[in-house]
Design a protein around this motif. Structure first.
Motif, PDB file in Angstrom:
ATOM      1  N   ASP A  61       0.834  -1.203   0.000  1.00 27.09           N
ATOM      2  CA  ASP A  61       0.000   0.000   0.000  1.00 27.09           C
ATOM      3  C   ASP A  61       0.867   1.251   0.000  1.00 27.09           C
ATOM      4  O   ASP A  61       2.025   1.231   0.433  1.00 27.09           O
ATOM      5  CB  ASP A  61      -0.909   0.026   1.234  1.00 27.09           C
ATOM      6  N   GLU A  62       0.273   2.349  -0.472  1.00 25.54           N
ATOM      7  CA  GLU A  62       0.915   3.659  -0.405  1.00 25.54           C
ATOM      8  C   GLU A  62       0.079   4.582   0.465  1.00 25.54           C
ATOM      9  O   GLU A  62      -1.158   4.499   0.461  1.00 25.54           O
ATOM     10  CB  GLU A  62       1.065   4.265  -1.812  1.00 25.54           C
ATOM     11  N   VAL A  63       0.757   5.441   1.207  1.00 29.42           N
ATOM     12  CA  VAL A  63       0.097   6.429   2.061  1.00 29.42           C
ATOM     13  C   VAL A  63       0.695   7.791   1.759  1.00 29.42           C
ATOM     14  O   VAL A  63       1.927   7.972   1.797  1.00 29.42           O
ATOM     15  CB  VAL A  63       0.274   6.094   3.557  1.00 29.42           C
ATOM     16  N   ILE A  64      -0.146   8.747   1.439  1.00 32.96           N
ATOM     17  CA  ILE A  64       0.318  10.103   1.151  1.00 32.96           C
ATOM     18  C   ILE A  64       0.630  10.817   2.460  1.00 32.96           C
ATOM     19  O   ILE A  64      -0.200  10.860   3.382  1.00 32.96           O
ATOM     20  CB  ILE A  64      -0.745  10.869   0.341  1.00 32.96           C
ATOM     21  N   VAL A  65       1.846  11.368   2.539  1.00 33.92           N
ATOM     22  CA  VAL A  65       2.320  12.047   3.745  1.00 33.92           C
ATOM     23  C   VAL A  65       2.892  13.414   3.358  1.00 33.92           C
ATOM     24  O   VAL A  65       3.248  13.637   2.202  1.00 33.92           O
ATOM     25  CB  VAL A  65       3.415  11.225   4.459  1.00 33.92           C
ATOM     26  N   PRO A  66       3.001  14.334   4.302  1.00 28.88           N
ATOM     27  CA  PRO A  66       3.669  15.600   3.995  1.00 28.88           C
ATOM     28  C   PRO A  66       5.172  15.389   3.846  1.00 28.88           C
ATOM     29  O   PRO A  66       5.771  14.576   4.566  1.00 28.88           O
ATOM     30  CB  PRO A  66       3.367  16.468   5.222  1.00 28.88           C
ATOM     31  N   SER A  67       5.779  16.130   2.929  1.00 28.87           N
ATOM     32  CA  SER A  67       7.244  16.104   2.837  1.00 28.87           C
ATOM     33  C   SER A  67       7.849  16.893   3.988  1.00 28.87           C
ATOM     34  O   SER A  67       9.002  16.665   4.375  1.00 28.87           O
ATOM     35  CB  SER A  67       7.708  16.684   1.497  1.00 28.87           C
ATOM     36  N   ASN A  68       7.073  17.804   4.547  1.00 21.47           N
ATOM     37  CA  ASN A  68       7.533  18.674   5.629  1.00 21.47           C
ATOM     38  C   ASN A  68       6.870  18.248   6.932  1.00 21.47           C
ATOM     39  O   ASN A  68       5.746  18.657   7.232  1.00 21.47           O
ATOM     40  CB  ASN A  68       7.184  20.134   5.319  1.00 21.47           C
ATOM     41  N   ALA A  79       6.654   1.374   9.125  1.00 22.14           N
ATOM     42  CA  ALA A  79       6.563   0.307  10.129  1.00 22.14           C
ATOM     43  C   ALA A  79       5.510  -0.738   9.787  1.00 22.14           C
ATOM     44  O   ALA A  79       5.638  -1.902  10.192  1.00 22.14           O
ATOM     45  CB  ALA A  79       6.272   0.908  11.506  1.00 22.14           C
ATOM     46  N   VAL A  80       4.463  -0.339   9.073  1.00 20.53           N
ATOM     47  CA  VAL A  80       3.424  -1.318   8.702  1.00 20.53           C
ATOM     48  C   VAL A  80       3.695  -1.929   7.329  1.00 20.53           C
ATOM     49  O   VAL A  80       2.883  -2.697   6.814  1.00 20.53           O
ATOM     50  CB  VAL A  80       2.001  -0.703   8.744  1.00 20.53           C
ATOM     51  N   GLY A  81       4.844  -1.574   6.743  1.00 24.15           N
ATOM     52  CA  GLY A  81       5.220  -2.155   5.465  1.00 24.15           C
ATOM     53  C   GLY A  81       4.726  -1.400   4.256  1.00 24.15           C
ATOM     54  O   GLY A  81       4.936  -1.825   3.116  1.00 24.15           O
ATOM     55  N   ALA A  82       4.061  -0.270   4.486  1.00 31.06           N
ATOM     56  CA  ALA A  82       3.559   0.549   3.385  1.00 31.06           C
ATOM     57  C   ALA A  82       4.625   1.551   2.952  1.00 31.06           C
ATOM     58  O   ALA A  82       5.679   1.684   3.591  1.00 31.06           O
ATOM     59  CB  ALA A  82       2.279   1.261   3.790  1.00 31.06           C
ATOM     60  N   VAL A  83       4.343   2.259   1.861  1.00 34.90           N
ATOM     61  CA  VAL A  83       5.302   3.228   1.316  1.00 34.90           C
ATOM     62  C   VAL A  83       4.786   4.644   1.532  1.00 34.90           C
ATOM     63  O   VAL A  83       3.672   4.966   1.096  1.00 34.90           O
ATOM     64  CB  VAL A  83       5.525   2.986  -0.196  1.00 34.90           C
ATOM     65  N   PRO A  84       5.566   5.504   2.200  1.00 29.90           N
ATOM     66  CA  PRO A  84       5.169   6.917   2.317  1.00 29.90           C
ATOM     67  C   PRO A  84       5.402   7.642   1.001  1.00 29.90           C
ATOM     68  O   PRO A  84       6.491   7.563   0.424  1.00 29.90           O
ATOM     69  CB  PRO A  84       6.087   7.458   3.420  1.00 29.90           C
ATOM     70  N   THR A 109      -2.610   3.677  -3.622  1.00 26.89           N
ATOM     71  CA  THR A 109      -2.852   4.604  -2.512  1.00 26.89           C
ATOM     72  C   THR A 109      -4.041   4.141  -1.683  1.00 26.89           C
ATOM     73  O   THR A 109      -5.108   3.849  -2.222  1.00 26.89           O
ATOM     74  CB  THR A 109      -3.114   6.030  -3.033  1.00 26.89           C
ATOM     75  N   ARG A 110      -3.845   4.081  -0.368  1.00 26.20           N
ATOM     76  CA  ARG A 110      -4.915   3.650   0.530  1.00 26.20           C
ATOM     77  C   ARG A 110      -5.370   4.750   1.481  1.00 26.20           C
ATOM     78  O   ARG A 110      -6.492   4.715   1.980  1.00 26.20           O
ATOM     79  CB  ARG A 110      -4.435   2.449   1.376  1.00 26.20           C
ATOM     80  N   ALA A 111      -4.481   5.695   1.766  1.00 33.20           N
ATOM     81  CA  ALA A 111      -4.816   6.697   2.784  1.00 33.20           C
ATOM     82  C   ALA A 111      -4.021   7.976   2.583  1.00 33.20           C
ATOM     83  O   ALA A 111      -2.978   7.983   1.928  1.00 33.20           O
ATOM     84  CB  ALA A 111      -4.549   6.138   4.183  1.00 33.20           C
ATOM     85  N   ILE A 112      -4.553   9.059   3.158  1.00 37.80           N
ATOM     86  CA  ILE A 112      -3.848  10.338   3.266  1.00 37.80           C
ATOM     87  C   ILE A 112      -3.578  10.572   4.750  1.00 37.80           C
ATOM     88  O   ILE A 112      -4.478  10.387   5.583  1.00 37.80           O
ATOM     89  CB  ILE A 112      -4.683  11.497   2.691  1.00 37.80           C
ATOM     90  N   LYS A 137      -8.814   6.425   2.943  1.00 37.09           N
ATOM     91  CA  LYS A 137      -8.942   6.692   4.371  1.00 37.09           C
ATOM     92  C   LYS A 137      -8.126   7.937   4.730  1.00 37.09           C
ATOM     93  O   LYS A 137      -7.182   8.309   4.014  1.00 37.09           O
ATOM     94  CB  LYS A 137      -8.449   5.503   5.197  1.00 37.09           C
ATOM     95  N   VAL A 138      -8.484   8.561   5.837  1.00 37.61           N
ATOM     96  CA  VAL A 138      -7.735   9.728   6.326  1.00 37.61           C
ATOM     97  C   VAL A 138      -7.359   9.505   7.786  1.00 37.61           C
ATOM     98  O   VAL A 138      -8.226   9.288   8.636  1.00 37.61           O
ATOM     99  CB  VAL A 138      -8.550  11.032   6.189  1.00 37.61           C
TER     100      VAL A 138
END
Length: 352
Positions: A61-68, A79-84, A109-112, A137-138
């Motif tokens: 899975d991919e999760v969208i995260v802030p770069s900052n 830690a859960v094996g997903a990709v930020p 992508t699974r979540a923001i 998901k958020v």
């Protein structure tokens, strides 16, 4: 004091984990942020990890995260094996820019995972709309946002789950590591309760691969005492921020944070920017003023992520902020005289 009484209450009870103090704090904090459920865990990082696990986000899975952001946001995803998957901030707010999120969404992508950085609410209305449109998901990282509001509503239940840190330096801080997840979803609440306790509801019977992540009774009792003062402390923080705005708004070479319009910051930090940040920091240190940089190295530049750096395209805005940001002293303990001294010291540097 009330803290001494809380300590004595726990020590005399003989019950140190998953007892009455934690249950009471969970109820009181859920009520404070106006959500149905609160689950106390061992740290803010664990809160993020368990929220992701409760939503079945993991390998592939991919999760969208802030770069900052602080690296914990990324570490939880890893830690859960997903990709930020990093998305750049709006440079005027330091928070994730919702206009850039759609381009980062893929079939995996699974979540923001927005962060309410420095206590300023992320643009949740736009983020939730994007999530709904794409079936995502958020999960909110509210580690710095205790008491912050979006259009009058306290942060705590906008997304599917909200992760909190009660690290000692937070607006609501324990006397050790502690964290929590708030949610309005009873299934998420139930899964995190089981996951935090070895995957067990009944002693020695384990229905899922859980972990050991429990806020202890002593920290819960202390947080119950401090929660009663949070609104007053946040009000004092807002006053300090207002004084900085009054005294520094016309100072050249220093960019102040922008004020939210409809939202209310918790003012966990008061972060200014300067292209001569290091010189400003050195000047303030010579005046006896301690400042910090939040954060000097963005996650995509950290050695921990260098092996996967090809996954993260250049993040120039995050790099720019890391080179320019400086946190001035703020907190309920700071006197008006000291705030004025900090401001006058900044002015003296700018006009020298």
């Amino acid at each position: 004091t009330d803290l001494d009484a809380a300590y004595q209450r726990v020590m005399s009870s003989g019950w140190y984990l998953l007892g009455k103090e934690l249950a009471a704090f969970e109820s009181e904090y859920a009520s404070f942020v106006d959500t149905k459920h609160c689950v106390g865990v061992a740290s803010g990082l664990d809160a993020l990890i368990l929220a992701l696990r409760a939503l079945d986000i993991g390998v592939g899975d991919e999760v969208i995260v802030p770069s900052n952001t602080y690296i914990a946001t990324w570490l939880a995803v890893s830690a859960v094996g997903a990709v930020p998957v990093p998305v750049e901030p709006d440079i005027t707010t330091s928070n994730i820019d919702p206009a850039l999120i759609p381009a980062a969404i893929s079939s995996r992508t699974r979540a923001i995972l927005p962060v309410h950085l420095y206590g300023r609410p992320a643009p949740m209305h736009e983020i939730l709309e994007i999530a709904r449109r794409n079936g995502l998901k958020v999960i909110e990282d509210a580690a710095q946002a205790h008491g912050a509001r979006i259009a009058g509503r306290l942060i705590g239940g906008h997304g599917d789950a909200v992760a909190w840190s009660f690290y000692p330096g937070k607006n609501l801080g324990a006397f050790a590591d502690a964290g929590a997840v708030t949610t309005n979803d009873p299934e998420i609440d139930d899964r995190i309760r089981v996951l935090r306790n070895y995957g067990s509801r009944t002693k020695y019977y384990n229905e899922m691969l859980g972990t050991n992540s429990r806020m202890d009774e002593l920290q819960a009792s202390f947080l119950r005492v401090k929660l009663k003062h949070l609104d007053d402390w946040n009000s004092r923080r807002a006053t300090v921020a207002s004084t900085y705005f009054d005294l520094l708004s016309d100072v050249s070479g220093v960019t102040l944070p922008t004020l939210p319009t409809d939202d209310k910051s918790a003012w966990h930090l008061f972060v200014v920017r300067s292209t001569f940040r290091d010189q400003l920091q050195e000047h303030l240190a010579s005046c006896g003023i301690q400042t910090l940089v939040h954060y000097p190295v963005p996650p995509h530049r950290q050695p921990a992520y260098q092996s996967t750096t090809q996954l993260f395209s250049d993040q120039p805005i995050a790099d720019c902020l890391a080179a320019e940001v400086l946190s001035l002293p703020i907190g309920p303990h700071i006197s008006e005289q000291n705030v004025q001294y900090v401001a006058s010291s900044v002015r003296a540097w700018a006009t020298s």
